[in-house]
Design a protein around this motif. Structure first.
Motif, PDB file in Angstrom:
ATOM      1  N   ILE A  20      10.800  25.471  87.943  1.00  0.00           N
ATOM      2  CA  ILE A  20      11.547  24.622  86.981  1.00  0.00           C
ATOM      3  C   ILE A  20      12.473  23.901  87.726  1.00  0.00           C
ATOM      4  N   TYR A  21      13.247  24.328  88.839  1.00  0.00           N
ATOM      5  CA  TYR A  21      13.974  23.696  89.455  1.00  0.00           C
ATOM      6  C   TYR A  21      13.453  22.708  90.594  1.00  0.00           C
ATOM      7  N   GLU A  22      12.202  23.127  91.337  1.00  0.00           N
ATOM      8  CA  GLU A  22      11.415  22.407  92.164  1.00  0.00           C
ATOM      9  C   GLU A  22      10.881  20.977  91.274  1.00  0.00           C
ATOM     10  N   HIS A  23      10.541  21.198  90.073  1.00  0.00           N
ATOM     11  CA  HIS A  23       9.825  20.260  89.269  1.00  0.00           C
ATOM     12  C   HIS A  23      10.624  19.730  88.069  1.00  0.00           C
ATOM     13  N   ILE A  24      11.880  19.582  88.387  1.00  0.00           N
ATOM     14  CA  ILE A  24      12.522  19.145  87.224  1.00  0.00           C
ATOM     15  C   ILE A  24      12.498  17.634  86.929  1.00  0.00           C
ATOM     16  N   ASP A  25      11.934  17.074  87.836  1.00  0.00           N
ATOM     17  CA  ASP A  25      11.609  15.539  87.790  1.00  0.00           C
ATOM     18  C   ASP A  25      10.237  15.159  87.059  1.00  0.00           C
ATOM     19  N   THR A  26       9.644  16.315  86.634  1.00  0.00           N
ATOM     20  CA  THR A  26       8.221  16.109  86.017  1.00  0.00           C
ATOM     21  C   THR A  26       8.036  16.806  84.715  1.00  0.00           C
ATOM     22  N   PRO A  27       7.167  16.357  83.963  1.00  0.00           N
ATOM     23  CA  PRO A  27       7.008  17.430  82.883  1.00  0.00           C
ATOM     24  C   PRO A  27       6.491  18.558  83.091  1.00  0.00           C
ATOM     25  N   ILE A  28       6.977  19.418  82.580  1.00  0.00           N
ATOM     26  CA  ILE A  28       6.693  21.011  82.744  1.00  0.00           C
ATOM     27  C   ILE A  28       5.932  21.663  81.739  1.00  0.00           C
ATOM     28  N   ASN A  29       4.504  21.964  82.144  1.00  0.00           N
ATOM     29  CA  ASN A  29       3.556  22.529  81.458  1.00  0.00           C
ATOM     30  C   ASN A  29       3.642  23.920  81.228  1.00  0.00           C
ATOM     31  N   LEU A  30       4.303  24.456  80.123  1.00  0.00           N
ATOM     32  CA  LEU A  30       4.523  26.045  79.952  1.00  0.00           C
ATOM     33  C   LEU A  30       3.033  26.788  79.690  1.00  0.00           C
ATOM     34  N   ASP A  31       1.725  25.917  79.225  1.00  0.00           N
ATOM     35  CA  ASP A  31       0.808  26.533  79.091  1.00  0.00           C
ATOM     36  C   ASP A  31      -0.021  26.984  80.368  1.00  0.00           C
ATOM     37  N   THR A  32       0.273  25.770  81.233  1.00  0.00           N
ATOM     38  CA  THR A  32      -0.218  25.980  82.440  1.00  0.00           C
ATOM     39  C   THR A  32       0.191  26.881  83.397  1.00  0.00           C
ATOM     40  N   LEU A  33       1.580  27.235  83.210  1.00  0.00           N
ATOM     41  CA  LEU A  33       2.566  28.148  84.255  1.00  0.00           C
ATOM     42  C   LEU A  33       1.822  29.537  83.603  1.00  0.00           C
ATOM     43  N   SER A  34       1.787  29.599  82.303  1.00  0.00           N
ATOM     44  CA  SER A  34       1.390  30.967  82.018  1.00  0.00           C
ATOM     45  C   SER A  34       0.149  31.511  82.416  1.00  0.00           C
ATOM     46  N   ALA A  35      -0.907  30.576  82.377  1.00  0.00           N
ATOM     47  CA  ALA A  35      -2.107  30.751  83.050  1.00  0.00           C
ATOM     48  C   ALA A  35      -2.137  31.190  84.503  1.00  0.00           C
ATOM     49  N   ASP A  36      -1.239  30.255  85.101  1.00  0.00           N
ATOM     50  CA  ASP A  36      -1.031  30.505  86.552  1.00  0.00           C
ATOM     51  C   ASP A  36      -0.463  31.931  86.976  1.00  0.00           C
ATOM     52  N   PHE A  37       0.517  32.370  86.165  1.00  0.00           N
ATOM     53  CA  PHE A  37       1.240  33.631  86.412  1.00  0.00           C
ATOM     54  C   PHE A  37       0.276  34.757  85.633  1.00  0.00           C
ATOM     55  N   GLY A  38      -0.876  34.582  84.978  1.00  0.00           N
ATOM     56  CA  GLY A  38      -1.449  35.498  84.301  1.00  0.00           C
ATOM     57  C   GLY A  38      -1.018  36.328  83.165  1.00  0.00           C
ATOM     58  N   VAL A  39       0.118  35.762  82.560  1.00  0.00           N
ATOM     59  CA  VAL A  39       0.437  36.231  81.310  1.00  0.00           C
ATOM     60  C   VAL A  39       0.491  35.340  80.409  1.00  0.00           C
ATOM     61  N   SER A  40       0.404  35.843  79.032  1.00  0.00           N
ATOM     62  CA  SER A  40       0.707  35.114  77.841  1.00  0.00           C
ATOM     63  C   SER A  40       1.849  34.276  77.769  1.00  0.00           C
ATOM     64  N   LYS A  41       1.840  33.121  77.148  1.00  0.00           N
ATOM     65  CA  LYS A  41       3.036  32.302  76.986  1.00  0.00           C
ATOM     66  C   LYS A  41       4.203  32.965  76.276  1.00  0.00           C
ATOM     67  N   PHE A  42       3.788  33.769  75.261  1.00  0.00           N
ATOM     68  CA  PHE A  42       4.814  34.604  74.552  1.00  0.00           C
ATOM     69  C   PHE A  42       5.384  35.684  75.555  1.00  0.00           C
TER      70      PHE A  42
END
Length: 292
Positions: A20-42
């Motif tokens: 979040i801190y590193e990419h605060i200047d961009t749209p942050i897609n939580l669906d993509t992040l949850s997939a990258d981390f291998g956990v559900s968004k919930f």
């Protein structure tokens, strides 16, 4: 929760906060992040709130606004529209609306001096016995090209005495593994002069300057970016560091002809006040700079 699961949870939440801190200047897609981390968004939302006490969307909004508030002070030649874009807002209108809700004034009013009263309420939270009569007005920085650092770290929410426990844990790790050649770095994700102290994210870090098996380090890691920084060599007592930061951001930087960036300021300790018996510190403070 088992030890391995606990470590995995800590890694997910810390990696997410760092992203979040590193990419605060961009749209942050939580669906993509949850997939990258291998956990559900919930599950990702639940872990994050459990760790930091605030949901992800609130955190992103708060970080965007605190960073924008800082840039409005330091980057005098940047338009409000540019600062809105630098902090991830798609339009100036949405930025002004969100800023007014957070700080009870417009970005223009904040930039024209409104930040001083807001900052003063934060500075008054500092106990008088945790500062000295030191001043930093006569400091002259050295402009340096700094390398990148891989750091192992412990994150702490709040600027308070509990930071000492983070440094003690890092000290226990280095002593327990007979690591002698390392550096102590404190990373400031937020400007503690305009962010309420209990909301600041302080990151206690070590850089290992000797060979060590990374698989044996029970700590998360990230990279502090290299680049051009202004380096200030300073001494003081306990919370005097907040005086130094205030002077750098509020006085030196606006008058310097430089502007800062979305990278984070950090310091490298020569003598860490959280670990010694005197409460005195000796350090070098680094703030990223660019020519506008």
């Amino acid at each position: 929760m088992k030890k391995g699961s606990e470590r995995h949870r800590t890694k997910i939440t810390n990696d997410l906060m760092h992203y979040i801190y590193e990419h605060i200047d961009t749209p942050i897609n939580l669906d993509t992040l949850s997939a990258d981390f291998g956990v559900s968004k919930f599950h990702m939302h639940r872990l994050f709130k459990r760790e930091f006490g605030r949901n992800i969307h609130e955190t992103i909004q708060s970080i965007r606004l605190q960073m924008a508030a800082n840039l409005l002070i330091t980057n005098k030649k940047s338009t409000i529209s540019k600062i809105a874009a630098m902090t991830g807002y798609s339009s100036q209108t949405s930025f002004i609306r969100a800023f007014g809700k957070k700080f009870a004034m417009t970005p223009k009013a904040w930039r024209n001096g409104g930040f001083m009263a807001y900052s003063e309420t934060i500075v008054r939270e500092m106990p008088d016995d945790l500062t000295s009569d030191v001043t930093y007005e006569n400091l002259s920085p050295v402009i340096k090209k700094m390398p990148s650092f891989k750091v192992y770290y412990i994150r702490h929410r709040g600027y308070d005495d509990a930071i000492k426990q983070c440094w003690q844990k890092l000290q226990a790790f280095t002593l327990g593994n007979d690591i002698r050649n390392y550096s102590q770095i404190a990373l400031y994700h937020d400007n503690p002069i305009i962010t309420p102290l209990d909301e600041c994210h302080y990151v206690a870090c070590i850089v290992l300057n000797e060979p060590f098996d990374a698989e044996k380090v029970p700590l998360p890691s990230f990279e502090i970016h290299g680049g051009v920084y202004a380096e200030f060599t300073a001494r003081g007592y306990r919370n005097d560091i907040l005086k130094l930061i205030r002077w750098v951001y509020h006085e030196w930087l606006p008058a310097s002809g430089y502007e800062t960036t979305a990278k984070h300021a950090y310091l490298i300790y020569d003598d860490n006040d959280f670990l010694n018996e005197t409460g005195d510190f000796s350090l070098k403070y680094y703030i990223p700079i660019v020519l506008p």
